[in-house]
Design a protein around this motif. Structure first.
Motif, PDB file in Angstrom:
ATOM      1  N   VAL A  35      56.444  57.569  65.341  1.00 25.28           N
ATOM      2  CA  VAL A  35      56.934  57.231  66.449  1.00 25.28           C
ATOM      3  C   VAL A  35      57.620  55.570  66.027  1.00 25.28           C
ATOM      4  CG1 VAL A  35      56.863  55.758  68.673  1.00 25.28           C
ATOM      5  CG2 VAL A  35      55.822  58.699  68.316  1.00 25.28           C
ATOM      6  N   ILE A  36      58.590  55.373  66.116  1.00 20.87           N
ATOM      7  CA  ILE A  36      58.907  54.071  65.393  1.00 20.87           C
ATOM      8  C   ILE A  36      58.637  53.258  66.593  1.00 20.87           C
ATOM      9  CG2 ILE A  36      60.863  52.298  64.995  1.00 20.87           C
ATOM     10  CD1 ILE A  36      60.456  54.874  63.040  1.00 20.87           C
ATOM     11  N   PRO A  37      57.716  52.014  66.319  1.00 17.19           N
ATOM     12  CA  PRO A  37      57.126  51.225  67.200  1.00 17.19           C
ATOM     13  C   PRO A  37      58.780  50.426  68.075  1.00 17.19           C
ATOM     14  CG  PRO A  37      55.887  50.875  65.224  1.00 17.19           C
ATOM     15  CD  PRO A  37      56.871  51.748  64.989  1.00 17.19           C
ATOM     16  N   HIS A  38      58.366  50.023  69.260  1.00 20.35           N
ATOM     17  CA  HIS A  38      59.219  49.566  70.321  1.00 20.35           C
ATOM     18  C   HIS A  38      58.581  48.535  70.791  1.00 20.35           C
ATOM     19  CE1 HIS A  38      58.367  51.649  73.330  1.00 20.35           C
ATOM     20  NE2 HIS A  38      58.542  52.552  73.446  1.00 20.35           N
ATOM     21  N   ILE A 208      59.301  42.527  68.943  1.00 18.63           N
ATOM     22  CA  ILE A 208      60.786  42.308  69.932  1.00 18.63           C
ATOM     23  C   ILE A 208      61.941  42.376  69.158  1.00 18.63           C
ATOM     24  CG2 ILE A 208      62.937  41.213  71.302  1.00 18.63           C
ATOM     25  CD1 ILE A 208      59.767  39.868  72.316  1.00 18.63           C
ATOM     26  N   ARG A 209      61.869  41.278  67.431  1.00 14.08           N
ATOM     27  CA  ARG A 209      62.976  40.845  66.457  1.00 14.08           C
ATOM     28  C   ARG A 209      62.758  43.008  65.535  1.00 14.08           C
ATOM     29  NH1 ARG A 209      62.154  36.278  62.908  1.00 14.08           N
ATOM     30  NH2 ARG A 209      59.776  37.721  62.477  1.00 14.08           N
ATOM     31  N   PHE A 210      62.222  42.816  65.246  1.00 17.56           N
ATOM     32  CA  PHE A 210      62.431  44.333  64.302  1.00 17.56           C
ATOM     33  C   PHE A 210      62.807  45.547  65.027  1.00 17.56           C
ATOM     34  CE2 PHE A 210      59.834  48.535  64.466  1.00 17.56           C
ATOM     35  CZ  PHE A 210      60.170  48.819  63.112  1.00 17.56           C
ATOM     36  N   ASP A 211      61.969  45.695  66.608  1.00 20.11           N
ATOM     37  CA  ASP A 211      62.953  46.320  66.918  1.00 20.11           C
ATOM     38  C   ASP A 211      64.507  46.185  67.390  1.00 20.11           C
ATOM     39  OD1 ASP A 211      63.303  49.299  69.595  1.00 20.11           O
ATOM     40  OD2 ASP A 211      63.666  47.022  70.455  1.00 20.11           O
ATOM     41  N   HIS A 212      65.160  44.693  67.204  1.00 20.38           N
ATOM     42  CA  HIS A 212      66.709  45.057  67.304  1.00 20.38           C
ATOM     43  C   HIS A 212      67.303  45.168  66.093  1.00 20.38           C
ATOM     44  CE1 HIS A 212      70.567  42.841  67.721  1.00 20.38           C
ATOM     45  NE2 HIS A 212      70.767  42.119  66.329  1.00 20.38           N
ATOM     46  N   ALA A 213      66.461  44.450  64.516  1.00 21.08           N
ATOM     47  CA  ALA A 213      66.999  45.101  63.507  1.00 21.08           C
ATOM     48  C   ALA A 213      66.822  46.755  63.246  1.00 21.08           C
ATOM     49  CB  ALA A 213      65.896  44.328  62.551  1.00 21.08           C
ATOM     50  N   ALA A 214      66.065  47.194  63.449  1.00 23.33           N
ATOM     51  CA  ALA A 214      66.071  48.605  62.936  1.00 23.33           C
ATOM     52  C   ALA A 214      67.072  49.871  63.525  1.00 23.33           C
ATOM     53  CB  ALA A 214      64.601  49.490  63.688  1.00 23.33           C
ATOM     54  N   HIS A 215      67.112  48.801  64.817  1.00 22.75           N
ATOM     55  CA  HIS A 215      68.539  50.142  66.011  1.00 22.75           C
ATOM     56  C   HIS A 215      69.724  49.203  65.492  1.00 22.75           C
ATOM     57  CE1 HIS A 215      65.626  50.988  68.638  1.00 22.75           C
ATOM     58  NE2 HIS A 215      66.181  51.517  69.898  1.00 22.75           N
ATOM     59  N   LEU A 216      69.769  48.543  64.203  1.00 21.48           N
ATOM     60  CA  LEU A 216      70.918  47.907  63.743  1.00 21.48           C
ATOM     61  C   LEU A 216      70.949  48.980  62.118  1.00 21.48           C
ATOM     62  CD1 LEU A 216      70.953  44.293  63.972  1.00 21.48           C
ATOM     63  CD2 LEU A 216      72.761  45.642  65.132  1.00 21.48           C
ATOM     64  N   LEU A 217      69.819  48.709  62.054  1.00 16.15           N
ATOM     65  CA  LEU A 217      69.718  49.530  60.400  1.00 16.15           C
ATOM     66  C   LEU A 217      69.717  50.965  60.948  1.00 16.15           C
ATOM     67  CD1 LEU A 217      66.229  48.467  58.796  1.00 16.15           C
ATOM     68  CD2 LEU A 217      68.345  48.019  58.036  1.00 16.15           C
ATOM     69  N   ALA A 218      69.564  51.640  61.829  1.00 13.56           N
ATOM     70  CA  ALA A 218      70.118  53.106  61.893  1.00 13.56           C
ATOM     71  C   ALA A 218      71.843  53.172  62.140  1.00 13.56           C
ATOM     72  CB  ALA A 218      69.496  53.666  63.685  1.00 13.56           C
ATOM     73  N   ALA A 219      71.735  52.117  63.373  1.00  9.47           N
ATOM     74  CA  ALA A 219      73.404  52.077  63.352  1.00  9.47           C
ATOM     75  C   ALA A 219      74.370  52.388  62.017  1.00  9.47           C
ATOM     76  CB  ALA A 219      74.733  51.039  64.452  1.00  9.47           C
ATOM     77  N   ASP A 229      71.682  38.834  61.000  1.00 10.25           N
ATOM     78  CA  ASP A 229      71.820  38.743  62.681  1.00 10.25           C
ATOM     79  C   ASP A 229      70.665  39.064  63.308  1.00 10.25           C
ATOM     80  OD1 ASP A 229      74.138  40.021  64.782  1.00 10.25           O
ATOM     81  OD2 ASP A 229      72.198  40.831  64.949  1.00 10.25           O
ATOM     82  N   SER A 230      69.145  39.320  63.148  1.00  5.28           N
ATOM     83  CA  SER A 230      68.128  39.510  64.073  1.00  5.28           C
ATOM     84  C   SER A 230      67.665  38.030  63.028  1.00  5.28           C
ATOM     85  CB  SER A 230      67.629  40.747  63.388  1.00  5.28           C
ATOM     86  OG  SER A 230      68.055  41.848  63.318  1.00  5.28           O
ATOM     87  N   ARG A 240      59.569  42.800  54.281  1.00  9.31           N
ATOM     88  CA  ARG A 240      58.337  42.561  55.291  1.00  9.31           C
ATOM     89  C   ARG A 240      58.075  43.320  56.281  1.00  9.31           C
ATOM     90  NH1 ARG A 240      58.822  37.983  52.171  1.00  9.31           N
ATOM     91  NH2 ARG A 240      58.398  36.403  54.647  1.00  9.31           N
ATOM     92  N   ASP A 241      58.884  42.438  57.453  1.00  9.99           N
ATOM     93  CA  ASP A 241      58.501  42.963  58.946  1.00  9.99           C
ATOM     94  C   ASP A 241      58.654  44.491  59.098  1.00  9.99           C
ATOM     95  OD1 ASP A 241      57.338  40.942  59.647  1.00  9.99           O
ATOM     96  OD2 ASP A 241      59.370  41.295  61.505  1.00  9.99           O
ATOM     97  N   VAL A 242      59.215  45.351  58.685  1.00 14.51           N
ATOM     98  CA  VAL A 242      59.808  46.793  58.377  1.00 14.51           C
ATOM     99  C   VAL A 242      58.686  47.577  58.338  1.00 14.51           C
ATOM    100  CG1 VAL A 242      60.713  48.798  57.419  1.00 14.51           C
ATOM    101  CG2 VAL A 242      62.306  46.503  58.498  1.00 14.51           C
TER     102      VAL A 242
END
Length: 270
Positions: A35-38, A208-219, A229-230, A240-242
């Motif tokens: 599970v990726i935290p969200h 919240i910032r990480f969640d936005h970044a994770a989806h951009l990375l996946a895209a 962007d984040s 570090r956050d990831v």
């Protein structure tokens, strides 16, 4: 590798801040999902013929309906080959405070739902298993959540406003400014937010910032573009956050299998 069939409700839910999706594996393979935290609280109802085992990241395995609070440790779900199915509910922590009780007890942890709901957790799971369609299951789950929500205690309006502002700003709003907007001192906002949401405002903003970044990375966006962007200072800050939230690198998160279907199951993420 699982071949996911994903069901989502055909109508908007009546409980704000709550979304649901049903998952089944048409390939009948061994299911192993990290599970990726969200920025939400998750409730999972196991509906398959064989049990779904949840590794809570602390060396304990859980079965049956479970709750994962904000930013838990590295959580992994495993299901044996067979008829795998589960219904997953995502709730804003503002809603979860009323539905599940004290957020401070849930945050960062994976708990059995019956620890919070008692026998109502088992009754709800039985009704979900008896339902003959995903739409009927969504109706059963929504009714159970709404009943608990109506009987629960709401967060302070200032806390709810603060959470919404954080989400709208994608975690980039300064806490001092947020405190000024609600007319509280930074100390008071910190204390009330922590007790009702389950994490500090700073931790919430990071998630919240990480969640936005994770989806951009996946895209498929590059780490450099994602960092800019984040709202990260640089790529090292993003890294570090990831690592903090997943124990992985940005490149590994970009390939996370569950993120590939995340926008299908949760098209209106908040």
């Amino acid at each position: 590798m699982p071949q996911w069939d994903i069901a989502v409700p055909t109508r908007p839910g009546r409980l704000p801040g709550t979304t649901m999706a049903g998952f089944s594996d048409r390939a009948n393979t061994f299911v192993d999902v990290e599970v990726i935290p969200h920025p939400g609280v998750t409730v999972v109802f196991d509906l398959g013929d064989l049990p779904l085992v949840i590794d809570d990241g602390n060396g304990q395995e859980r079965r049956g309906p479970v709750v994962a609070g904000l930013a838990p440790n590295r959580v992994r779900g495993q299901g044996q080959p067979g008829s795998f199915a589960c219904l997953q509910v995502r709730m804003s922590p503002v809603v979860a405070h009323a539905v599940l009780g004290a957020a401070s007890e849930v945050s960062g942890a994976v708990l059995d739902l019956d620890d919070l709901w008692g026998r109502d957790a088992l009754r709800t799971q039985e009704r979900l298993r008896a339902a003959t369609s995903w739409e009927d299951r969504f109706t059963v789950a929504e009714a159970a959540l709404a009943r608990r929500h109506d009987a629960g205690r709401a967060v302070d309006p200032e806390v709810a406003f603060s959470w919404a502002r954080m989400v709208d700003s994608r975690g980039q709003l300064r806490i001092d400014r947020l405190a000024a907007e609600v007319g509280w001192s930074r100390k008071r906002l910190w204390s009330r937010f922590r007790s009702q949401i389950g994490v500090t405002p700073k931790r919430a903003a990071q998630l919240i910032r990480f969640d936005h970044a994770a989806h951009l990375l996946a895209a498929g966006h590059t780490p450099a573009a994602v960092a800019a962007d984040s709202g990260y200072a640089d790529q090292s800050h993003l890294h570090r956050d990831v690592t903090t939230f997943t124990g992985s690198t940005p490149a590994q998160v970009a390939r996370a299998p569950f993120l590939a279907v995340d926008d299908v199951a949760w098209p209106a993420r908040r």
